[in-house]
Design an enzyme around this catalytic site. Structure first.
Site, mmCIF file in Angstrom:
data_model
loop_
_atom_site.group_PDB
_atom_site.id
_atom_site.type_symbol
_atom_site.label_atom_id
_atom_site.label_comp_id
_atom_site.label_asym_id
_atom_site.label_seq_id
_atom_site.Cartn_x
_atom_site.Cartn_y
_atom_site.Cartn_z
ATOM 1 N N TYR A 135 0.819 -1.218 0.000
ATOM 2 C CA TYR A 135 0.000 0.000 0.000
ATOM 3 C C TYR A 135 0.854 1.270 0.000
ATOM 4 C CZ TYR A 135 -4.224 -2.701 0.929
ATOM 5 O OH TYR A 135 -5.277 -3.573 0.843
ATOM 6 N N LYS A 180 4.573 -14.576 5.315
ATOM 7 C CA LYS A 180 5.005 -15.434 4.200
ATOM 8 C C LYS A 180 6.509 -15.230 4.035
ATOM 9 C CE LYS A 180 3.333 -17.531 1.089
ATOM 10 N NZ LYS A 180 3.287 -19.026 0.896
ATOM 11 N N ASP A 213 -0.919 -18.531 4.321
ATOM 12 C CA ASP A 213 -1.782 -19.444 3.552
ATOM 13 C C ASP A 213 -2.293 -20.572 4.459
ATOM 14 O OD1 ASP A 213 0.862 -20.284 3.686
ATOM 15 O OD2 ASP A 213 1.046 -20.788 1.562
ATOM 16 N N ASP A 237 -5.563 -7.376 5.233
ATOM 17 C CA ASP A 237 -6.738 -7.041 4.421
ATOM 18 C C ASP A 237 -7.487 -8.329 4.056
ATOM 19 O OD1 ASP A 237 -8.429 -5.398 2.810
ATOM 20 O OD2 ASP A 237 -7.260 -5.935 1.052
ATOM 21 N N ASP A 241 -11.272 -9.896 5.654
ATOM 22 C CA ASP A 241 -12.452 -10.200 4.830
ATOM 23 C C ASP A 241 -12.909 -11.643 5.031
ATOM 24 O OD1 ASP A 241 -12.261 -7.646 3.869
ATOM 25 O OD2 ASP A 241 -12.566 -8.193 1.777
HETATM 26 C C1 IPM Z 1 -10.270 -2.090 3.335
HETATM 27 C C2 IPM Z 1 -10.455 -1.833 1.863
HETATM 28 C C3 IPM Z 1 -9.357 -0.914 1.386
HETATM 29 C C4 IPM Z 1 -8.038 -1.608 1.640
HETATM 30 C C5 IPM Z 1 -9.473 -0.422 -0.062
HETATM 31 C C6 IPM Z 1 -10.791 0.301 -0.302
HETATM 32 C C7 IPM Z 1 -8.324 0.439 -0.478
HETATM 33 O O1 IPM Z 1 -10.471 -3.034 1.169
HETATM 34 O O2 IPM Z 1 -10.382 -1.136 4.117
HETATM 35 O O3 IPM Z 1 -10.017 -3.235 3.707
HETATM 36 O O4 IPM Z 1 -7.617 -2.453 0.850
HETATM 37 O O5 IPM Z 1 -7.442 -1.333 2.669
HETATM 38 MG MG MG Z 2 -10.307 -4.782 2.400
#
Ligand code: IPM
Ligand code: MG
Length: 346
Positions: A135, A180, A213, A237, A241
């Site tokens: 990032y 990793k 992983d 990230d 999710d």
């Molecule tokens: C999150 C989102 C962001 C990220 C995007 C929108 C840049 O997916 O906050 O997890 O990858 O950090």
């Molecule tokens: Mg995200």
């Protein structure tokens, strides 16, 4: 007086943010000293003015507010997402919000897609480094070659890991570093070195490192065994999710980002894990829970423990009563869920 900047952003951001205002009003009615200002930063502002967040506007947020409530960013009219970069990533990096906290505590068994699991068996907290790794936005594309650099600094890693160790030691739960280093020898090698240094400072914490992983596979097979997970920006990230999926989906998951070293007045930002979901914007289908729980995390950050707990409980009560948006197989609108939560608070 606590000053909060509200940035609803794009897509479903404004609709999930609308329901936050009565919650802030509620905290004020309970005697909390809070004021807020709403800002238009997002795709429309970018398309109208050519800039997402000017240096002057950034400095105003940094120096005259205590925290930011953020909705979502992303708009199909700006497919490369450059306005998002200049807004969300700039805030995370510019405010040095190295810690991104993403808890996973499901409310109802029916929200958990794994079999035979009760909500109280899952209590996992991801601590994601929030400013570095890939990032850092250093890279280039040439004809047939594309390079994305990933930068890791010992300073950011230490800030993130110290916070994760502190949390694991308070909870008396395991701490797992997702890495990793078998491939990312330099960057994740540094993560492991600093992790080991901190292990010596926290002998009571059951600390382990796992390849990311393998960790994701183990999380799906046996989430009960995990407590605090620390990760770099990219792996954090992905992991957060996956864990949103354990809570009923992306619409449910909150997050808090903060700068434990407090370099500026504005040292925290609260946003749901979900994106701007342009496909459902304006349809009433957006799930406001992630945003509401992020507001609860703001209250906790301000030391308003009772308001934070009551807001969290109110969400649980509403969900248990069967009021939920279509992503949870409910038939309520975003606004109906927001109103129901506000009503429980009274
Ligand atoms: C999150 C989102 C962001 C990220 C995007 C929108 C840049 O997916 O906050 O997890 O990858 O950090
Ligand atoms: Mg995200």
């Amino acid at each position: 007086m606590i000053r909060v900047a509200i940035i609803p952003g794009d897509g479903i951001g404004p609709e999930v943010m609308t329901g936050v205002i009565p919650l802030l009003d509620w905290s004020r009615a309970r005697g909390r000293e809070l004021e807020w200002v709403t800002f238009p930063y997002g795709a429309d502002h970018f398309l109208n003015t050519g800039e997402t967040l000017s240096d002057r506007h950034f400095a105003d947020l940094r120096d005259t507010f205590d925290a930011i409530l953020f909705g979502a960013v992303g708009d199909t009219r700006i497919p490369d997402g450059r306005h998002a970069e200049q807004l969300l990533l700039r805030l995370r990096q510019g405010l040095e919000l190295h810690v991104n906290f993403r808890p996973c505590r499901p409310f109802l068994a029916i929200h958990i897609p794994l079999k035979d699991l009760q909500p109280d068996e899952i209590d996992i907290e991801v601590f994601r480094e929030n400013t570095e790794g890939p990032y850092c936005l250093r890279g280039r594309t040439e004809e047939e070659l594309a390079v994305d650099e990933a930068v890791h600094t010992a300073r950011a890693i230490r800030i993130l890991l110290a916070t994760a160790f502190e949390q694991a030691s308070g909870r008396a739960c395991p701490l797992t570093l997702a890495q990793k280093a078998n491939v990312l020898k330099h960057g994740h090698g540094l993560w492991i070195r600093i992790f080991k240094e901190l292990c010596a400072d926290y002998p009571s914490v059951a600390a382990e490192t796992m390849h990311a992983d393998a960790l994701l596979c183990a999380l799906v097979q046996n989430p009960r065994r995990f407590g605090v997970i620390a990760a770099d920006n990219f792996i954090g990230d992905l992991t957060s999710d996956l864990l949103a999926g354990f809570q009923g989906g992306m619409g449910m998951a909150p997050s808090a980002s903060w700068a434990p070293h407090r370099p500026f007045r504005c040292n925290a930002l609260f946003e749901p894990v979900h994106g701007s979901a342009p496909d459902i914007a304006g349809t009433g289908k957006a799930n406001p829970v992630g945003m509401i729980l992020s507001t609860s995390l703001l209250f906790r950050h301000l030391g308003w423990e009772e308001e934070a707990a009551r807001l969290h409980q109110a969400v649980g009560e509403v969900l248990r009563s069967g009021i939920a948006t279509p992503d949870l197989a409910g038939s309520a609108t975003c606004q109906e869920v927001q109103r129901a939560v506000a009503k429980v608070l009274g």
